[in-house]
Design a protein around this motif. Sequence first.
Motif, PDB file in Angstrom:
ATOM      1  N   ARG A 144      -6.008  10.626   8.973  1.00 59.07           N
ATOM      2  CA  ARG A 144      -4.927   9.914   8.322  1.00 59.07           C
ATOM      3  C   ARG A 144      -4.348  10.596   7.146  1.00 59.07           C
ATOM      4  O   ARG A 144      -5.172  10.990   6.176  1.00 59.07           O
ATOM      5  CB  ARG A 144      -5.582   8.414   7.938  1.00 59.07           C
ATOM      6  CG  ARG A 144      -4.433   7.386   7.080  1.00 59.07           C
ATOM      7  CD  ARG A 144      -5.186   6.060   6.822  1.00 59.07           C
ATOM      8  NE  ARG A 144      -4.244   5.342   6.201  1.00 59.07           N
ATOM      9  CZ  ARG A 144      -4.459   4.087   5.833  1.00 59.07           C
ATOM     10  NH1 ARG A 144      -5.889   3.669   5.779  1.00 59.07           N
ATOM     11  NH2 ARG A 144      -3.777   3.613   4.889  1.00 59.07           N
ATOM     12  N   MET A 196      -2.709  10.188   3.798  1.00 61.19           N
ATOM     13  CA  MET A 196      -2.792   9.022   3.087  1.00 61.19           C
ATOM     14  C   MET A 196      -1.609   9.163   2.078  1.00 61.19           C
ATOM     15  O   MET A 196      -1.279   9.854   1.046  1.00 61.19           O
ATOM     16  CB  MET A 196      -3.908   9.037   2.176  1.00 61.19           C
ATOM     17  CG  MET A 196      -5.412   8.558   3.189  1.00 61.19           C
ATOM     18  SD  MET A 196      -5.222   6.815   3.552  1.00 61.19           S
ATOM     19  CE  MET A 196      -5.179   6.179   1.958  1.00 61.19           C
ATOM     20  N   HIS A 197      -0.516   8.215   2.358  1.00 63.25           N
ATOM     21  CA  HIS A 197       0.599   7.972   1.315  1.00 63.25           C
ATOM     22  C   HIS A 197       0.028   7.177   0.329  1.00 63.25           C
ATOM     23  O   HIS A 197      -0.755   6.019   0.687  1.00 63.25           O
ATOM     24  CB  HIS A 197       1.576   7.304   2.204  1.00 63.25           C
ATOM     25  CG  HIS A 197       2.535   6.570   1.145  1.00 63.25           C
ATOM     26  ND1 HIS A 197       3.049   5.500   1.082  1.00 63.25           N
ATOM     27  CD2 HIS A 197       3.130   7.359   0.146  1.00 63.25           C
ATOM     28  CE1 HIS A 197       3.907   5.105   0.024  1.00 63.25           C
ATOM     29  NE2 HIS A 197       3.943   6.429  -0.527  1.00 63.25           N
ATOM     30  N   ILE A 221       5.296  10.563  -0.763  1.00 63.40           N
ATOM     31  CA  ILE A 221       5.731  10.520   0.536  1.00 63.40           C
ATOM     32  C   ILE A 221       6.751  11.691   0.764  1.00 63.40           C
ATOM     33  O   ILE A 221       6.707  12.218   1.942  1.00 63.40           O
ATOM     34  CB  ILE A 221       6.523   9.083   0.538  1.00 63.40           C
ATOM     35  CG1 ILE A 221       6.985   8.888   2.239  1.00 63.40           C
ATOM     36  CG2 ILE A 221       7.804   9.019  -0.068  1.00 63.40           C
ATOM     37  CD1 ILE A 221       5.799   8.944   3.114  1.00 63.40           C
ATOM     38  N   ILE A 258       4.943  14.866   2.108  1.00 69.64           N
ATOM     39  CA  ILE A 258       4.431  14.444   3.700  1.00 69.64           C
ATOM     40  C   ILE A 258       5.386  14.983   4.516  1.00 69.64           C
ATOM     41  O   ILE A 258       6.236  14.323   5.016  1.00 69.64           O
ATOM     42  CB  ILE A 258       3.941  13.061   3.987  1.00 69.64           C
ATOM     43  CG1 ILE A 258       2.911  12.485   2.958  1.00 69.64           C
ATOM     44  CG2 ILE A 258       3.682  13.161   5.461  1.00 69.64           C
ATOM     45  CD1 ILE A 258       2.583  11.080   3.214  1.00 69.64           C
ATOM     46  N   THR A 278      -0.327   6.717  12.089  1.00 69.28           N
ATOM     47  CA  THR A 278       0.977   6.442  11.571  1.00 69.28           C
ATOM     48  C   THR A 278       0.800   5.703  10.428  1.00 69.28           C
ATOM     49  O   THR A 278      -0.110   4.971  10.000  1.00 69.28           O
ATOM     50  CB  THR A 278       2.201   5.814  12.399  1.00 69.28           C
ATOM     51  OG1 THR A 278       1.380   4.715  12.906  1.00 69.28           O
ATOM     52  CG2 THR A 278       2.489   6.751  13.611  1.00 69.28           C
ATOM     53  N   ILE A 279       1.811   5.937   9.140  1.00 66.71           N
ATOM     54  CA  ILE A 279       1.630   5.403   8.073  1.00 66.71           C
ATOM     55  C   ILE A 279       2.229   3.748   8.095  1.00 66.71           C
ATOM     56  O   ILE A 279       3.112   3.590   8.543  1.00 66.71           O
ATOM     57  CB  ILE A 279       2.645   6.206   6.895  1.00 66.71           C
ATOM     58  CG1 ILE A 279       1.827   7.587   6.990  1.00 66.71           C
ATOM     59  CG2 ILE A 279       2.458   5.757   5.610  1.00 66.71           C
ATOM     60  CD1 ILE A 279       3.052   8.647   6.210  1.00 66.71           C
ATOM     61  N   THR A 335       2.113  -0.633   2.866  1.00 69.89           N
ATOM     62  CA  THR A 335       1.216  -1.001   1.798  1.00 69.89           C
ATOM     63  C   THR A 335       1.702  -1.415   0.489  1.00 69.89           C
ATOM     64  O   THR A 335       2.808  -1.107   0.332  1.00 69.89           O
ATOM     65  CB  THR A 335       0.069   0.213   1.583  1.00 69.89           C
ATOM     66  OG1 THR A 335       0.561   1.396   0.954  1.00 69.89           O
ATOM     67  CG2 THR A 335      -0.514   0.691   2.886  1.00 69.89           C
ATOM     68  N   TRP A 341       9.952   2.943   2.036  1.00 70.46           N
ATOM     69  CA  TRP A 341       9.610   2.561   3.397  1.00 70.46           C
ATOM     70  C   TRP A 341      10.404   3.419   4.407  1.00 70.46           C
ATOM     71  O   TRP A 341       9.784   3.721   5.495  1.00 70.46           O
ATOM     72  CB  TRP A 341       9.943   1.245   3.500  1.00 70.46           C
ATOM     73  CG  TRP A 341       9.666   0.415   4.799  1.00 70.46           C
ATOM     74  CD1 TRP A 341      10.492  -0.459   5.426  1.00 70.46           C
ATOM     75  CD2 TRP A 341       8.353   0.300   5.528  1.00 70.46           C
ATOM     76  NE1 TRP A 341       9.806  -1.073   6.503  1.00 70.46           N
ATOM     77  CE2 TRP A 341       8.684  -0.478   6.622  1.00 70.46           C
ATOM     78  CE3 TRP A 341       7.192   1.027   5.264  1.00 70.46           C
ATOM     79  CZ2 TRP A 341       7.469  -0.717   7.568  1.00 70.46           C
ATOM     80  CZ3 TRP A 341       6.277   0.857   6.323  1.00 70.46           C
ATOM     81  CH2 TRP A 341       6.451  -0.162   7.405  1.00 70.46           C
ATOM     82  N   CYS A 387       8.585   6.693   4.929  1.00 73.01           N
ATOM     83  CA  CYS A 387       7.388   6.322   5.435  1.00 73.01           C
ATOM     84  C   CYS A 387       7.737   6.575   7.139  1.00 73.01           C
ATOM     85  O   CYS A 387       6.842   7.169   7.772  1.00 73.01           O
ATOM     86  CB  CYS A 387       6.609   5.271   5.336  1.00 73.01           C
ATOM     87  SG  CYS A 387       5.990   5.095   3.803  1.00 73.01           S
ATOM     88  N   ASN A 416       6.401   9.098   9.831  1.00 75.76           N
ATOM     89  CA  ASN A 416       6.022   8.624  11.229  1.00 75.76           C
ATOM     90  C   ASN A 416       6.612   9.450  12.268  1.00 75.76           C
ATOM     91  O   ASN A 416       5.762   9.906  13.417  1.00 75.76           O
ATOM     92  CB  ASN A 416       5.893   7.382  11.358  1.00 75.76           C
ATOM     93  CG  ASN A 416       4.916   6.700  10.335  1.00 75.76           C
ATOM     94  OD1 ASN A 416       3.903   7.052  10.015  1.00 75.76           O
ATOM     95  ND2 ASN A 416       5.117   5.264  10.190  1.00 75.76           N
ATOM     96  N   GLY A 452       0.233   2.317  11.622  1.00 75.92           N
ATOM     97  CA  GLY A 452       1.474   1.360  11.159  1.00 75.92           C
ATOM     98  C   GLY A 452       2.203   0.514  11.727  1.00 75.92           C
ATOM     99  O   GLY A 452       2.482  -0.463  11.311  1.00 75.92           O
TER     100      GLY A 452
END
Length: 273
Positions: free
Chosen positions: A32, A34-35, A40, A43, A68-69, A72, A81, A84, A88, A118
């Motif tokens: 995983r 981790m965001h 972000i 990544i 996948t992220i 959260t 978002w 993210c 992915n 996700g």
Amino acid sequence: FVRRTRSLRNRNLAAVGNDTKVWFDYDAIVLRIMHGWIEIEKITEELIIVGIMKSNEVFGVETVILLTIPFTNNVVTPHIWEMCQRANEIMRNISNTWHARDEKEKFGVRNVLVMEYGMYNNHLIWTNGRNLGYDVSHPLDLPYDDRSFVNESAFLFDRLTKKYGPAGTLREEWSPSIAMVCNDRESLDATNNATCNRNRLFRDGMHVCSETFGHRYGVVVACLLGCVYNGNTANDGSTQERIRACERSCNWQFMSVRPIEEGWLGSTLGAFV
């Protein structure tokens, strides 16, 4: 980690006198990115590939499952978002092209799969949001892709107004989404959205209730590993097509709110899903 129980192809060995010692002896790792711990913007494809390669270098694995992220409380703006979902998509592209990449560069990791962690969280949040009265689609009526869940995401940023951080300190960026953690509208209305009766989906804006969903995560990991290890283990093009089709089936069946098909259930599994 999944420990090896068969003949080993990628052992990390160290010679000690006349003895040979296996330091790390695993088939697979669930990785995983981790965001929240990692910004972000950082990544990237390069970061993810380094993580995959290090999994083999340090732990000797030959199969990596990427999570996948999810949404959260670290996703504080629509732009984050969107980013993210970009990350992915990078994961999926790495997975889909890893066979050709590994054949060329010989990284040691033979298989990279994606677990749509996700997407499953999206399905749970959208379903709970509908139960709270938000005007959003049923997740099973949307295509199984990120773009659909970006286009309808405005409600995610409707958050509790009472914001908790460590030891009761106030931290606005950690305020959870109402659709993620709340169980009913009455408690929200009574506190002017400060707090609510919590559901059994998410403990906070980050952590899932494992007693509710842990079995789903275990089953999908087993299913994805079966895509690689149950049957022909050749690493040619036709095998990769079969693995990708199997990967999609596992995710669609278990990483969604779709009811489990009876054909997937045995006498034991049926008691838990």
